[in-house]
Scaffold this motif. Structure first.
Motif, PDB file in Angstrom:
ATOM      1  N   THR A 214       0.813  -1.218   0.000  1.00 14.18           N
ATOM      2  CA  THR A 214       0.000   0.000   0.000  1.00 14.18           C
ATOM      3  C   THR A 214       0.846   1.267   0.000  1.00 14.18           C
ATOM      4  O   THR A 214       0.547   2.231  -0.720  1.00 14.18           O
ATOM      5  CB  THR A 214      -0.934   0.012   1.231  1.00 14.18           C
TER       6      THR A 214
ATOM      7  N   TYR B  32       2.222  -0.088  -4.671  1.00  9.73           N
ATOM      8  CA  TYR B  32       1.086   0.383  -5.459  1.00  9.73           C
ATOM      9  C   TYR B  32       1.302   1.795  -6.000  1.00  9.73           C
ATOM     10  O   TYR B  32       1.073   2.033  -7.194  1.00  9.73           O
ATOM     11  CB  TYR B  32      -0.206   0.316  -4.633  1.00  9.73           C
ATOM     12  N   PRO B  33       1.760   2.770  -5.188  1.00 10.05           N
ATOM     13  CA  PRO B  33       1.997   4.108  -5.745  1.00 10.05           C
ATOM     14  C   PRO B  33       3.047   4.116  -6.858  1.00 10.05           C
ATOM     15  O   PRO B  33       2.917   4.862  -7.841  1.00 10.05           O
ATOM     16  CB  PRO B  33       2.486   4.916  -4.538  1.00 10.05           C
TER      17      PRO B  33
ATOM     18  N   ARG C 182       1.489   2.572 -10.030  1.00 10.78           N
ATOM     19  CA  ARG C 182       0.506   3.524 -10.574  1.00 10.78           C
ATOM     20  C   ARG C 182       1.210   4.666 -11.313  1.00 10.78           C
ATOM     21  O   ARG C 182       0.823   5.032 -12.427  1.00 10.78           O
ATOM     22  CB  ARG C 182      -0.356   4.071  -9.436  1.00 10.78           C
ATOM     23  N   LYS C 183       2.259   5.219 -10.721  1.00  6.62           N
ATOM     24  CA  LYS C 183       2.991   6.314 -11.358  1.00  6.62           C
ATOM     25  C   LYS C 183       3.663   5.847 -12.643  1.00  6.62           C
ATOM     26  O   LYS C 183       3.661   6.561 -13.656  1.00  6.62           O
ATOM     27  CB  LYS C 183       4.036   6.870 -10.383  1.00  6.62           C
TER      28      LYS C 183
ATOM     29  N   ASN D 193       2.681   3.361 -14.621  1.00  9.50           N
ATOM     30  CA  ASN D 193       1.648   3.160 -15.647  1.00  9.50           C
ATOM     31  C   ASN D 193       1.141   4.491 -16.196  1.00  9.50           C
ATOM     32  O   ASN D 193       0.837   4.608 -17.392  1.00  9.50           O
ATOM     33  CB  ASN D 193       0.483   2.352 -15.069  1.00  9.50           C
ATOM     34  N   GLN D 194       1.075   5.510 -15.347  1.00  9.77           N
ATOM     35  CA  GLN D 194       0.664   6.834 -15.811  1.00  9.77           C
ATOM     36  C   GLN D 194       1.687   7.424 -16.777  1.00  9.77           C
ATOM     37  O   GLN D 194       1.327   8.051 -17.781  1.00  9.77           O
ATOM     38  CB  GLN D 194       0.466   7.770 -14.607  1.00  9.77           C
TER      39      GLN D 194
END
Length: 261
Positions: A83, A87-88, A91-92, A94-95
């Motif tokens: 968490t 995950y961050p 996510r970053k 993939n962005q």
């Protein structure tokens, strides 16, 4: 209901394992405990796949299959680590890749190259980012740089996984269109080792072999494609083209799948 329950109970997340390592030598040797972090996922066939996290907290590198017994005995869940860190980071990343893909689809190849580069600094083995950067170079006709990406991709088995099929196909076609025929043939040969029953791979290999004037291999792959899918119209038309232009070797013209109109 049972299927939904099965999906909910599958293992997926970040886990840690410990390894005892010796440090020093002779009288100064001592043991230390090293903790490693992994992204683990259970597939539909109940196989457990683990992938190490890199220093940027994203899963990277080849996946390994381990037995469920070994996994349950030696790997420990790390939900808070996932968490707060993993995950961050995922996510970053993939962005960043999504931003690069938008630039590339808009023809903004230099902005795309920059964003793909940012992604690869986080995960140098990311398949989407490598494909995207390679396609960007091919779209600019920079075949030398594209070849460097090709050499990287051809060594990674994840390149040919089903989830990357769209980018995989685009890359192979772009290699051929940029007259990188040797690379295209090597690329499709590697793919066929992993997916020998894919008629579209055989067809694309036929196109690459034809560009190298290897008619025997061209016909071989077209006929393999038609054995797998007799209704593959593009392969039928290709064989018919070879026949009409007297390019079909005589000893092959009367064998194999029909080339009739």
């Amino acid at each position: 209901m049972a299927e939904a329950e099965s999906q909910r109970s599958r293992i997926k997340g970040v886990f840690s394992s410990e390894r005892i390592a010796k440090v020093g030598a002779g009288a100064t040797v001592r043991k230390t405990t090293q903790t490693m972090y992994w992204f683990a996922e259970e597939d539909e066939e109940s196989r457990i796949w683990i992938q190490p996290l890199n220093p940027n907290y994203v899963p990277s590198g080849p996946k390994q299959e381990i037995s469920k017994d070994e996994f349950l005995e030696s790997y420990f869940p790390e939900p808070e680590f996932y968490t707060s860190k993993v995950y961050p980071s995922i996510r970053k990343l993939n962005q960043t890749i999504a931003k690069a893909e938008r630039h590339r689809s808009n023809g903004e190849t230099y902005s795309a190259e920059m964003e793909y580069g940012n992604a690869l600094r986080v995960d140098e083995e990311n398949i989407r980012a490598n494909f995207g950067l390679g396609l960007t170079y091919l779209e600019r006709g920079e075949t030398g740089k594209a070849d460097n990406i090709f050499q990287r991709l051809i060594k990674m088995e994840a390149t040919f996984e089903a989830e990357h099929k769209h980018l995989f196909n685009d890359f192979g076609i772009s290699l051929r269109k940029n007259e990188m025929y040797d690379q295209a043939i090597e690329y499709y040969a590697k793919a066929l080792e992993l997916s020998p029953n894919d008629e579209n791979l055989h067809y694309n290999m036929a196109r690459a072999c034809f560009a190298k004037a290897d008619i025997m291999k061209t016909v071989e792959h077209l006929r393999n494609a038609l054995k797998l899918n007799k209704d593959l119209e593009i392969a039928q038309k290709f064989l018919l083209y070879l026949k009409k232009n007297n390019l079909l070797p005589q000893k092959l013209s009367s064998t194999g799948p029909s080339t009739s109109e």
